[in-house]
Write a protein that holds these residues in place. Structure first.
Motif, PDB file in Angstrom:
ATOM      1  N   PRO A 112       0.872  -1.157  -0.100  1.00  0.00           N
ATOM      2  CA  PRO A 112       0.072   0.088  -0.122  1.00  0.00           C
ATOM      3  C   PRO A 112       0.982   1.383  -0.022  1.00  0.00           C
ATOM      4  O   PRO A 112       0.598   2.381  -0.746  1.00  0.00           O
ATOM      5  CB  PRO A 112      -0.975  -0.128   1.329  1.00  0.00           C
ATOM      6  N   ALA A 113       1.939   1.424   0.809  1.00  0.00           N
ATOM      7  CA  ALA A 113       2.787   2.384   0.720  1.00  0.00           C
ATOM      8  C   ALA A 113       3.376   2.624  -0.368  1.00  0.00           C
ATOM      9  O   ALA A 113       3.510   3.803  -0.887  1.00  0.00           O
ATOM     10  CB  ALA A 113       3.857   2.364   1.843  1.00  0.00           C
ATOM     11  N   GLY A 114       3.850   1.534  -1.304  1.00  0.00           N
ATOM     12  CA  GLY A 114       4.419   1.666  -2.591  1.00  0.00           C
ATOM     13  C   GLY A 114       3.361   2.275  -3.511  1.00  0.00           C
ATOM     14  O   GLY A 114       3.688   3.247  -4.480  1.00  0.00           O
ATOM     15  N   LEU A 115       2.249   1.771  -3.288  1.00  0.00           N
ATOM     16  CA  LEU A 115       0.960   2.400  -4.078  1.00  0.00           C
ATOM     17  C   LEU A 115       0.840   3.730  -4.258  1.00  0.00           C
ATOM     18  O   LEU A 115       0.786   4.579  -5.187  1.00  0.00           O
ATOM     19  CB  LEU A 115      -0.202   1.448  -3.897  1.00  0.00           C
ATOM     20  N   CYS A 116       0.683   4.235  -2.945  1.00  0.00           N
ATOM     21  CA  CYS A 116       0.727   5.713  -2.584  1.00  0.00           C
ATOM     22  C   CYS A 116       1.837   6.629  -3.415  1.00  0.00           C
ATOM     23  O   CYS A 116       1.553   7.558  -3.993  1.00  0.00           O
ATOM     24  CB  CYS A 116       0.592   6.013  -0.940  1.00  0.00           C
ATOM     25  N   ARG A 117       2.978   6.155  -3.237  1.00  0.00           N
ATOM     26  CA  ARG A 117       4.276   6.578  -3.738  1.00  0.00           C
ATOM     27  C   ARG A 117       4.069   6.771  -5.303  1.00  0.00           C
ATOM     28  O   ARG A 117       4.320   7.802  -5.928  1.00  0.00           O
ATOM     29  CB  ARG A 117       5.368   6.342  -3.305  1.00  0.00           C
ATOM     30  N   PHE A 118       3.418   5.716  -5.682  1.00  0.00           N
ATOM     31  CA  PHE A 118       3.344   5.558  -7.116  1.00  0.00           C
ATOM     32  C   PHE A 118       2.417   6.426  -7.747  1.00  0.00           C
ATOM     33  O   PHE A 118       2.778   7.134  -8.661  1.00  0.00           O
ATOM     34  CB  PHE A 118       2.853   3.991  -7.426  1.00  0.00           C
ATOM     35  N   ASP A 145     -10.805  -2.242   1.621  1.00  0.00           N
ATOM     36  CA  ASP A 145     -11.277  -0.877   2.475  1.00  0.00           C
ATOM     37  C   ASP A 145      -9.900  -0.083   2.330  1.00  0.00           C
ATOM     38  O   ASP A 145     -10.174   1.172   1.996  1.00  0.00           O
ATOM     39  CB  ASP A 145     -11.779  -1.113   3.657  1.00  0.00           C
ATOM     40  N   GLY A 146      -9.152  -0.701   2.665  1.00  0.00           N
ATOM     41  CA  GLY A 146      -7.812   0.211   2.488  1.00  0.00           C
ATOM     42  C   GLY A 146      -7.392   0.751   1.134  1.00  0.00           C
ATOM     43  O   GLY A 146      -6.835   1.746   1.162  1.00  0.00           O
ATOM     44  N   LEU A 147      -7.762  -0.410   0.427  1.00  0.00           N
ATOM     45  CA  LEU A 147      -7.241   0.055  -0.990  1.00  0.00           C
ATOM     46  C   LEU A 147      -8.163   1.286  -1.574  1.00  0.00           C
ATOM     47  O   LEU A 147      -7.622   2.115  -2.280  1.00  0.00           O
ATOM     48  CB  LEU A 147      -7.458  -1.037  -1.952  1.00  0.00           C
ATOM     49  N   MET A 148      -9.460   1.245  -1.388  1.00  0.00           N
ATOM     50  CA  MET A 148     -10.186   2.113  -1.547  1.00  0.00           C
ATOM     51  C   MET A 148     -10.007   3.631  -0.832  1.00  0.00           C
ATOM     52  O   MET A 148     -10.120   4.622  -1.836  1.00  0.00           O
ATOM     53  CB  MET A 148     -11.714   1.786  -1.104  1.00  0.00           C
ATOM     54  N   GLU A 149      -9.344   3.690   0.230  1.00  0.00           N
ATOM     55  CA  GLU A 149      -8.980   4.666   0.574  1.00  0.00           C
ATOM     56  C   GLU A 149      -7.930   5.244  -0.160  1.00  0.00           C
ATOM     57  O   GLU A 149      -7.676   6.613  -0.224  1.00  0.00           O
ATOM     58  CB  GLU A 149      -8.324   4.619   2.285  1.00  0.00           C
ATOM     59  N   VAL A 178     -18.129  -7.567  -1.291  1.00  0.00           N
ATOM     60  CA  VAL A 178     -17.279  -6.765  -1.224  1.00  0.00           C
ATOM     61  C   VAL A 178     -17.356  -5.450  -2.338  1.00  0.00           C
ATOM     62  O   VAL A 178     -16.781  -4.350  -2.130  1.00  0.00           O
ATOM     63  CB  VAL A 178     -15.712  -7.375  -1.386  1.00  0.00           C
ATOM     64  N   PHE A 179     -17.771  -5.965  -3.378  1.00  0.00           N
ATOM     65  CA  PHE A 179     -17.806  -5.185  -4.659  1.00  0.00           C
ATOM     66  C   PHE A 179     -18.969  -3.864  -4.152  1.00  0.00           C
ATOM     67  O   PHE A 179     -18.818  -2.803  -4.616  1.00  0.00           O
ATOM     68  CB  PHE A 179     -18.271  -5.763  -5.804  1.00  0.00           C
ATOM     69  N   ARG A 180     -20.053  -4.335  -3.584  1.00  0.00           N
ATOM     70  CA  ARG A 180     -21.137  -3.280  -3.100  1.00  0.00           C
ATOM     71  C   ARG A 180     -20.336  -2.490  -2.203  1.00  0.00           C
ATOM     72  O   ARG A 180     -20.780  -1.180  -2.286  1.00  0.00           O
ATOM     73  CB  ARG A 180     -22.144  -4.190  -2.442  1.00  0.00           C
ATOM     74  N   ARG A 181     -19.592  -2.933  -1.259  1.00  0.00           N
ATOM     75  CA  ARG A 181     -19.001  -1.952  -0.119  1.00  0.00           C
ATOM     76  C   ARG A 181     -18.048  -0.971  -0.744  1.00  0.00           C
ATOM     77  O   ARG A 181     -18.201   0.118  -0.668  1.00  0.00           O
ATOM     78  CB  ARG A 181     -18.292  -2.629   0.922  1.00  0.00           C
ATOM     79  N   ALA A 182     -17.234  -1.514  -1.842  1.00  0.00           N
ATOM     80  CA  ALA A 182     -16.280  -0.558  -2.750  1.00  0.00           C
ATOM     81  C   ALA A 182     -17.224   0.359  -3.441  1.00  0.00           C
ATOM     82  O   ALA A 182     -16.704   1.314  -3.651  1.00  0.00           O
ATOM     83  CB  ALA A 182     -15.255  -1.628  -3.508  1.00  0.00           C
ATOM     84  N   LEU A 183     -18.121   0.057  -3.851  1.00  0.00           N
ATOM     85  CA  LEU A 183     -18.847   0.700  -4.991  1.00  0.00           C
ATOM     86  C   LEU A 183     -19.632   1.886  -4.228  1.00  0.00           C
ATOM     87  O   LEU A 183     -19.560   3.186  -4.578  1.00  0.00           O
ATOM     88  CB  LEU A 183     -20.073   0.156  -5.528  1.00  0.00           C
ATOM     89  N   GLY A 184     -20.018   1.770  -2.850  1.00  0.00           N
ATOM     90  CA  GLY A 184     -20.485   2.705  -2.010  1.00  0.00           C
ATOM     91  C   GLY A 184     -19.264   3.710  -1.490  1.00  0.00           C
ATOM     92  O   GLY A 184     -19.558   4.985  -1.297  1.00  0.00           O
ATOM     93  N   GLN A 185     -18.222   3.409  -1.528  1.00  0.00           N
ATOM     94  CA  GLN A 185     -16.964   4.159  -0.919  1.00  0.00           C
ATOM     95  C   GLN A 185     -16.452   4.971  -2.102  1.00  0.00           C
ATOM     96  O   GLN A 185     -15.737   5.817  -2.015  1.00  0.00           O
ATOM     97  CB  GLN A 185     -15.947   3.114  -0.419  1.00  0.00           C
ATOM     98  N   ALA A 186     -16.584   4.739  -3.629  1.00  0.00           N
ATOM     99  CA  ALA A 186     -15.730   5.136  -4.681  1.00  0.00           C
ATOM    100  C   ALA A 186     -16.257   6.584  -4.980  1.00  0.00           C
ATOM    101  O   ALA A 186     -17.494   7.043  -4.744  1.00  0.00           O
ATOM    102  CB  ALA A 186     -16.056   4.166  -5.791  1.00  0.00           C
TER     103      ALA A 186
END
Length: 309
Positions: A112-118, A145-149, A178-186
């Motif tokens: 996740p940290a590398g993703l953020c830097r990217f 959940d962390g990826l959606m953040e 999981v998809f439903r939750r991510a959709l609501g967060q996006a």
């Protein structure tokens, strides 16, 4: 509702895409299989041959890159921007062991940290829009959940979610909750991808998730190349169409590959999917598999029965 043809490495190349568009079409865009920078992270003409405009005439195409390095991504943008592309899709979903080993595709989700830097670098410096195709985690869907953040911090043009983890590979069923939750967060448009094989599958998805921007279909569209047409209310797939499609595809492969052996290999690969339309035709499947020449291959197809749809 948009419908997209998902990229399948080694199958949905420009030869396949242009032939499909000519015979069937019906999708809003074809996503090309990912371009991977070489080991020294250079992007040569060979890397982008599949997405050159002259190879994709009449095909609404979106390009995809597989990398975990911001400098490599930006070099890729420099290479494809003059070709007329205004968006790049980042592959964070490929579960192949060779890809994972290099920390790319779904392997990048474990950092996740590398993703953020990217994303910090590419979103500040990219000359094109950025979209992402992602899995819901590396080993556990609770990682989503962390990826959606992370994804919500950046101005993504589209988030394509395949609701399986890297660990799931293509096994089991996509995790709809999981998809439903991510959709609501996006905070950006979301596209659904995974296990859509029929019009009924498509309709179930859009009924279940009416706020999605689109549906991406891969293996289901290779199995039934008329699926996008059927989704739009068109006529069902016919056996004679599959045979005509295969004949034209063989001609196009021969022009590009200049080898009957390689062409036959490509056709057999496509027919591992299309033969699923004829589950009872074991003898024809065997004849297709054993064919040593294109004429034998096409002759075997002539024994297929009419599709009863």
């Amino acid at each position: 509702m948009k419908v997209y043809f998902a990229p399948l490495e080694g199958i949905t190349t420009y030869t396949y895409r242009t032939t499909h568009a000519r015979c069937f079409g019906g999708c809003d865009a074809y996503y090309a299989p990912f371009v991977t920078p070489s080991d020294n992270e250079k992007i040569g003409r060979k890397n982008v041959r599949d997405i050159l405009p002259e190879h994709n005439a009449g095909v609404p195409l979106k390009v995809q890159v597989l990398t975990n390095r911001a400098d490599s991504f930006l070099k890729f943008v420099e290479k494809i921007k003059p070709l007329g592309y205004d968006e790049v899709n980042i592959n964070l979903g490929c579960p192949s062991p060779t890809v994972i080993k290099k920390g790319r595709g779904a392997g990048f989700l474990s950092d996740p940290a590398g993703l953020c830097r990217f994303f910090d670098v590419i979103c500040q410096n990219s000359a094109v829009k950025i979209s992402v195709k992602t899995r819901t985690g590396y080993t556990d869907s609770r990682e989503m959940d962390g990826l959606m953040e992370i994804y919500n911090r950046y101005p993504l043009s589209r988030l394509i979610i395949h609701p399986r983890t890297k660990k799931d590979f293509y096994n089991g069923l996509p995790d709809q909750e999981v998809f439903r939750r991510a959709l609501g967060q996006a905070s950006c448009p979301v596209c659904y991808n995974g296990n859509v094989y029929t019009v009924e599958d498509y309709e179930n998805i859009i009924e279940e998730f009416p706020t999605i921007e689109g549906v991406m279909i891969g293996r289901g569209a290779v199995k039934n190349p008329a699926l996008f047409r059927e989704i739009h209310g068109g006529k069902p797939l016919a056996t004679e169409e599959l045979i005509a499609f295969s004949k034209l595809l063989s001609e196009q492969y021969l022009q590009v590959l200049e080898s009957e052996t390689f062409t036959l290999h490509k056709l057999k690969e496509v027919w591992t999917y299309m033969m699923q339309n004829f589950p009872e035709e074991k003898k024809v499947a065997k004849a297709i598999k054993k064919a040593n020449t294109l004429s034998d291959f096409i002759h075997a197809l002539s024994y297929l029965p009419a599709l009863g749809r």
